[in-house]
Design a protein around this motif. Sequence first.
Motif, PDB file in Angstrom:
ATOM      1  N   SER A 108     138.413  14.245 111.267  1.00 49.90           N
ATOM      2  CA  SER A 108     139.608  14.356 112.123  1.00 49.90           C
ATOM      3  C   SER A 108     139.117  15.317 113.045  1.00 49.90           C
ATOM      4  N   VAL A 109     138.628  14.885 114.254  1.00 50.74           N
ATOM      5  CA  VAL A 109     138.160  15.984 115.341  1.00 50.74           C
ATOM      6  C   VAL A 109     139.693  16.704 115.749  1.00 50.74           C
ATOM      7  N   GLU A 110     140.658  16.142 115.704  1.00 49.52           N
ATOM      8  CA  GLU A 110     141.843  16.998 115.936  1.00 49.52           C
ATOM      9  C   GLU A 110     142.026  17.924 115.304  1.00 49.52           C
ATOM     10  N   ALA A 123     139.032  19.921 106.715  1.00 58.02           N
ATOM     11  CA  ALA A 123     139.357  19.450 108.191  1.00 58.02           C
ATOM     12  C   ALA A 123     138.324  18.134 108.463  1.00 58.02           C
ATOM     13  N   TRP A 124     137.147  18.521 108.266  1.00 57.56           N
ATOM     14  CA  TRP A 124     135.960  17.625 108.341  1.00 57.56           C
ATOM     15  C   TRP A 124     136.109  16.469 107.473  1.00 57.56           C
ATOM     16  N   HIS A 125     136.532  16.663 106.114  1.00 54.77           N
ATOM     17  CA  HIS A 125     136.556  15.506 105.344  1.00 54.77           C
ATOM     18  C   HIS A 125     138.076  14.689 105.462  1.00 54.77           C
ATOM     19  N   CYS A 137     150.297  23.214 115.387  1.00 53.35           N
ATOM     20  CA  CYS A 137     150.153  23.952 116.823  1.00 53.35           C
ATOM     21  C   CYS A 137     151.348  24.862 116.850  1.00 53.35           C
ATOM     22  N   PRO A 138     151.292  25.989 117.548  1.00 53.89           N
ATOM     23  CA  PRO A 138     152.560  26.553 117.852  1.00 53.89           C
ATOM     24  C   PRO A 138     153.226  25.900 118.905  1.00 53.89           C
ATOM     25  N   LEU A 165     143.035  18.581 122.487  1.00 52.90           N
ATOM     26  CA  LEU A 165     141.945  19.136 121.806  1.00 52.90           C
ATOM     27  C   LEU A 165     141.549  20.643 122.463  1.00 52.90           C
ATOM     28  N   ASN A 166     141.864  20.938 123.607  1.00 51.81           N
ATOM     29  CA  ASN A 166     141.484  22.355 123.728  1.00 51.81           C
ATOM     30  C   ASN A 166     142.408  23.167 123.331  1.00 51.81           C
TER      31      ASN A 166
END
Length: 108
Positions: free
Chosen positions: A2-4, A27-29, A93-94, A101-102
Amino acid sequence: MSVELVSRVLHHSHAQSHSKVILMAIAWHTEDQSKGCWPPREVLANYANVSVRTLSRSLIELQDLGELEVVQNGAWMRGSVTMHNLYRIKLACPDECDGTLNHKFLGT
């Protein structure tokens, strides 16, 4: 992967040092955040170049920060043949984040 989730961990996690690397590895998995992931503890420890015991302390730290949920033997309960733990990233995310993504802060 999940890139997000990877991006969210990079921008918003309060974890430091190897704990953040471990959260990044989780997160990568993770393919589906609602289902979580279940990489072996040895794999996560190897990513961060730490012992399995240090990994355990980092997982507790991440749970205390409210950024990770760990379900003991959760992979088996989800139908896997392995008895690995299930990990779900709880980092959000706050409110002032634009959610891209940024992860830019609104108003800047």
